[in-house]
Design an enzyme around this catalytic site. Structure first.
Site, short mmCIF file in Angstrom:
data_model
loop_
_atom_site.label_atom_id
_atom_site.label_comp_id
_atom_site.label_asym_id
_atom_site.label_seq_id
_atom_site.Cartn_x
_atom_site.Cartn_y
_atom_site.Cartn_z
N ASP A 6 49.17 -2.19 52.30
CA ASP A 6 47.72 -2.03 52.22
C ASP A 6 47.37 -0.70 51.54
O ASP A 6 48.20 0.21 51.49
CB ASP A 6 47.15 -2.07 53.65
CG ASP A 6 45.64 -1.99 53.70
OD1 ASP A 6 44.97 -2.58 52.83
OD2 ASP A 6 45.12 -1.32 54.62
N ASP A 8 43.58 0.97 51.62
CA ASP A 8 42.60 1.74 52.38
C ASP A 8 43.11 1.99 53.80
O ASP A 8 43.39 1.05 54.54
CB ASP A 8 41.26 1.00 52.47
CG ASP A 8 40.58 0.84 51.12
OD1 ASP A 8 41.26 0.93 50.08
OD2 ASP A 8 39.36 0.60 51.11
#
Length: 179
Positions: A6, A8
């Site tokens: 991922d 963010d």
């Protein structure tokens, strides 16, 4: 081994510029005050406004700090274990900014995969997901996927036994090798 990484909250600390903006127009919030994924409800922030503002932060991608130092070398180490794809949920208009950010920070990866909604990630064909979202983590578990949860104030309440928690990304390398 296919690893979904991922952006963010795991690589990019995008909440920092959002907080800087928020704190000029609303009552002040600190990162440690964000103890729930949908914290904006407790602060009477319209969800549309929050997500629009968060996306807007990516327009100034060079002001978004990394979550930690040495992400470049850690992502290279992950690539030695298997395929590493950036798997992110976001507004499509921010993809080019995110790619600029990844390039600027020398983040190593094989593919860039963007989905509209975080829980959709769980339907993708990956062996391990490295994420910070408590909602995504639970969805990954439901789909019988390996989950490495990058510790953030908004996921501290998650304590499922099957979830491997890390405080720095380099810990993911050892966790994956031991799986």
């Amino acid at each position: 081994m296919k690893i979904a990484l991922d952006v963010d909250g795991v690589l990019a600390d995008v909440i920092v510029p959002w907080l800087n903006y928020n704190n000029t127009i609303r009552p002040k919030i600190s990162k440690n005050d964000i103890t729930d994924w949908d914290f904006w409800k407790n602060h009477e922030i319209n969800p549309y406004d929050f997500y629009a503002e968060l996306s807007s932060c990516w327009k100034n991608w060079n002001s978004i700090p990394p979550t930690e130092e040495n992400l470049s070398s850690v992502t290279k180490n992950l690539l030695e274990i298997g395929q590493v794809d950036i798997v992110t949920a976001r507004e499509r208009s921010t993809d080019s900014f995110v790619k600029n950010w990844l390039n600027h920070h020398n983040i190593s990866f094989d593919n860039y995969v963007s989905v509209i909604d975080g829980p959709m990630k769980a339907d993708l064909d990956y062996d391990v997901f490295i994420d910070d979202s408590p909602l995504n983590a639970l969805k990954f578990l439901e789909n019988k996927k390996q989950v490495i949860l990058y510790s953030q104030p908004w996921n501290k309440h998650i304590s499922e036994n099957e979830i491997h928690r890390i405080s720095i990304l380099s810990e993911a390398v050892e966790k994956i090798k031991s799986v």
